[in-house]
Design a protein around this motif. Structure first.
Motif, PDB file in Angstrom:
ATOM      1  N   GLY A   1     -38.555 -32.501   8.018  1.00 36.88           N
ATOM      2  CA  GLY A   1     -39.840 -32.912   8.567  1.00 36.88           C
ATOM      3  C   GLY A   1     -40.744 -31.701   8.569  1.00 36.88           C
ATOM      4  O   GLY A   1     -40.811 -30.963   7.591  1.00 36.88           O
ATOM      5  N   ARG A   2     -41.410 -31.484   9.674  1.00 36.26           N
ATOM      6  CA  ARG A   2     -42.183 -30.253   9.786  1.00 36.26           C
ATOM      7  C   ARG A   2     -41.252 -29.044   9.780  1.00 36.26           C
ATOM      8  O   ARG A   2     -41.582 -27.991   9.253  1.00 36.26           O
ATOM      9  N   ASP A   3     -40.068 -29.213  10.391  1.00 35.56           N
ATOM     10  CA  ASP A   3     -39.036 -28.179  10.395  1.00 35.56           C
ATOM     11  C   ASP A   3     -37.741 -28.783   9.867  1.00 35.56           C
ATOM     12  O   ASP A   3     -37.560 -30.004   9.867  1.00 35.56           O
ATOM     13  N   LEU A   4     -36.840 -27.918   9.455  1.00 32.14           N
ATOM     14  CA  LEU A   4     -35.496 -28.371   9.091  1.00 32.14           C
ATOM     15  C   LEU A   4     -34.510 -27.256   9.385  1.00 32.14           C
ATOM     16  O   LEU A   4     -34.871 -26.076   9.423  1.00 32.14           O
ATOM     17  N   SER A   5     -33.270 -27.657   9.611  1.00 24.85           N
ATOM     18  CA  SER A   5     -32.219 -26.670   9.837  1.00 24.85           C
ATOM     19  C   SER A   5     -30.910 -27.181   9.255  1.00 24.85           C
ATOM     20  O   SER A   5     -30.666 -28.390   9.202  1.00 24.85           O
ATOM     21  N   VAL A   6     -30.101 -26.244   8.803  1.00 22.87           N
ATOM     22  CA  VAL A   6     -28.761 -26.525   8.303  1.00 22.87           C
ATOM     23  C   VAL A   6     -27.836 -25.471   8.895  1.00 22.87           C
ATOM     24  O   VAL A   6     -28.137 -24.272   8.835  1.00 22.87           O
ATOM     25  N   VAL A   7     -26.735 -25.918   9.487  1.00 23.10           N
ATOM     26  CA  VAL A   7     -25.766 -24.999  10.094  1.00 23.10           C
ATOM     27  C   VAL A   7     -24.394 -25.287   9.496  1.00 23.10           C
ATOM     28  O   VAL A   7     -23.935 -26.431   9.504  1.00 23.10           O
ATOM     29  N   ILE A   8     -23.758 -24.245   8.975  1.00 25.06           N
ATOM     30  CA  ILE A   8     -22.411 -24.366   8.412  1.00 25.06           C
ATOM     31  C   ILE A   8     -21.548 -23.259   9.002  1.00 25.06           C
ATOM     32  O   ILE A   8     -21.909 -22.079   8.933  1.00 25.06           O
ATOM     33  N   SER A   9     -20.434 -23.634   9.587  1.00 24.04           N
ATOM     34  CA  SER A   9     -19.487 -22.643  10.096  1.00 24.04           C
ATOM     35  C   SER A   9     -18.122 -22.896   9.476  1.00 24.04           C
ATOM     36  O   SER A   9     -17.789 -24.028   9.119  1.00 24.04           O
ATOM     37  N   VAL A  10     -17.351 -21.830   9.336  1.00 23.55           N
ATOM     38  CA  VAL A  10     -16.009 -21.921   8.761  1.00 23.55           C
ATOM     39  C   VAL A  10     -14.994 -21.833   9.885  1.00 23.55           C
ATOM     40  O   VAL A  10     -14.977 -20.852  10.638  1.00 23.55           O
ATOM     41  N   GLN A  11     -14.166 -22.858   9.998  1.00 18.59           N
ATOM     42  CA  GLN A  11     -13.118 -22.898  11.014  1.00 18.59           C
ATOM     43  C   GLN A  11     -11.782 -22.601  10.340  1.00 18.59           C
ATOM     44  O   GLN A  11     -11.331 -23.356   9.484  1.00 18.59           O
ATOM     45  N   HIS A  12     -11.173 -21.492  10.745  1.00 19.11           N
ATOM     46  CA  HIS A  12      -9.955 -20.996  10.103  1.00 19.11           C
ATOM     47  C   HIS A  12      -8.771 -21.145  11.057  1.00 19.11           C
ATOM     48  O   HIS A  12      -8.920 -20.921  12.269  1.00 19.11           O
ATOM     49  N   PRO A  13      -7.585 -21.520  10.557  1.00 14.35           N
ATOM     50  CA  PRO A  13      -6.437 -21.721  11.463  1.00 14.35           C
ATOM     51  C   PRO A  13      -5.993 -20.457  12.185  1.00 14.35           C
ATOM     52  O   PRO A  13      -5.432 -20.540  13.278  1.00 14.35           O
ATOM     53  N   ASP A  14      -6.240 -19.282  11.606  1.00 12.75           N
ATOM     54  CA  ASP A  14      -5.833 -18.022  12.242  1.00 12.75           C
ATOM     55  C   ASP A  14      -7.009 -17.258  12.843  1.00 12.75           C
ATOM     56  O   ASP A  14      -6.878 -16.632  13.896  1.00 12.75           O
ATOM     57  N   LEU A  15      -8.164 -17.302  12.179  1.00  9.58           N
ATOM     58  CA  LEU A  15      -9.317 -16.505  12.607  1.00  9.58           C
ATOM     59  C   LEU A  15     -10.292 -17.284  13.479  1.00  9.58           C
ATOM     60  O   LEU A  15     -11.255 -16.712  13.986  1.00  9.58           O
ATOM     61  N   GLY A  16     -10.053 -18.578  13.649  1.00  8.65           N
ATOM     62  CA  GLY A  16     -10.978 -19.394  14.430  1.00  8.65           C
ATOM     63  C   GLY A  16     -12.282 -19.613  13.674  1.00  8.65           C
ATOM     64  O   GLY A  16     -12.312 -19.638  12.440  1.00  8.65           O
ATOM     65  N   GLU A  17     -13.376 -19.757  14.408  1.00 10.74           N
ATOM     66  CA  GLU A  17     -14.688 -19.933  13.778  1.00 10.74           C
ATOM     67  C   GLU A  17     -15.223 -18.545  13.428  1.00 10.74           C
ATOM     68  O   GLU A  17     -15.956 -17.931  14.188  1.00 10.74           O
ATOM     69  N   HIS A  18     -14.852 -18.070  12.249  1.00 14.64           N
ATOM     70  CA  HIS A  18     -15.079 -16.658  11.929  1.00 14.64           C
ATOM     71  C   HIS A  18     -16.309 -16.414  11.071  1.00 14.64           C
ATOM     72  O   HIS A  18     -16.668 -15.263  10.816  1.00 14.64           O
TER      73      HIS A  18
END
Length: 270
Positions: A148-165
């Motif tokens: 729209g006037r603004d947009l956002s995209v968020v991607i995080s990697v969830q790892h079994p050992d490192l967590g959300e690293h």
């Protein structure tokens, strides 16, 4: 061979881009003499991409980006890590965002995976080797707002050992049509800037002694099948109800999955 090809392609693309950049004033003059309305339906965005790696070492950076929900080629060069396509449902002349299609491309291999995800929030099995400093374990947590006037995209990697690293965020604003410049200049060298950031920060990660991870096609050729299997597990049991043996105890048979589709790398990366 691959390293020599990479160096050669950098030199070749630099020469081609320089030559085509010198022709831009003439193309602008031609468009001024022969105006057209070909770009009238395009919506342009300008914003910032922010990356943060939390583990095993902390590393973060950000850069400005210009896009139309993808980064088009500029002066003979293409570098587009992520393209998003937005799928709407029309009901009584009202459009609501239902699904997104992500097209992820890795560097420098040029492999690509395309899949469908829920923009409100979704977890997708990691299906592509996107970085030589990350393994294939874990999943992508993805969220995107409707453009729209603004947009956002968020991607995080969830790892079994490192967590959300690792986390990558795009936040952008629509460029006013009255202020929209000529696209040739608006996107000039944008793919090149993205490539410079990718290679420069890869070098910095190497300098910080982050372990180099070989492409899984050499060590584990069945990584795509493994991603599909993990994705089915994530989808059939989104409530997280598993038995002690890892078997899903509550299966949602209506879940279709993310429908992965891969495009192989070209020579010499294939």
């Amino acid at each position: 061979m691959e390293l020599l090809f990479l160096l050669g392609s950098i030199i070749w693309n630099t020469v081609i881009s320089l030559a085509l950049s010198l022709l831009l004033p003439f193309r602008l003059l031609l468009r001024w003499l022969l105006p057209s309305d070909d770009d009238g339906g395009l919506t342009l965005y300008e914003g910032v991409v922010w990356h943060e790696r939390r583990r095993p070492v902390h590393h973060s950076f950000q850069y400005n980006v210009r896009s139309l929900l993808t980064i088009p080629p500029s002066v003979g060069y293409e570098q587009n890590p992520l393209s998003l396509y937005y799928c709407y449902e029309l009901e009584d002349s009202t459009a609501s965002l239902k699904k997104c299609i992500a097209e992820v491309t890795n560097t420098p291999w040029g492999e690509r995976v395309t899949f469908v995800f829920d923009p409100s929030s979704d977890v997708v099995a990691k299906a592509l080797h996107v970085s030589p400093f990350m393994d294939m374990q874990g999943s992508w947590k993805m969220k995107a707002t409707a453009p729209g006037r603004d947009l956002s995209v968020v991607i995080s990697v969830q790892h079994p050992d490192l967590g959300e690293h690792f986390c990558a965020v795009l936040r952008a604003q629509r460029v006013s049509s009255s202020n929209a410049p000529d696209q040739m200049f608006f996107f000039w060298l944008m793919p090149h800037k993205v490539a410079v950031w990718i290679y420069w920060h890869a070098l910095k990660l190497w300098w910080k002694s982050v372990s180099f991870v070989q492409h899984p096609r050499y060590s584990y050729p069945a990584y795509r099948e493994e991603a599909v299997s993990l994705d089915k597990k994530l989808n059939c049991c989104k409530a997280g109800v598993y038995g002690t043996s890892g078997v899903c105890l509550r299966e949602d048979k209506d879940v279709v999955g993310h429908q992965f589709s891969w495009t192989d790398a070209k020579w010499p990366w294939s």
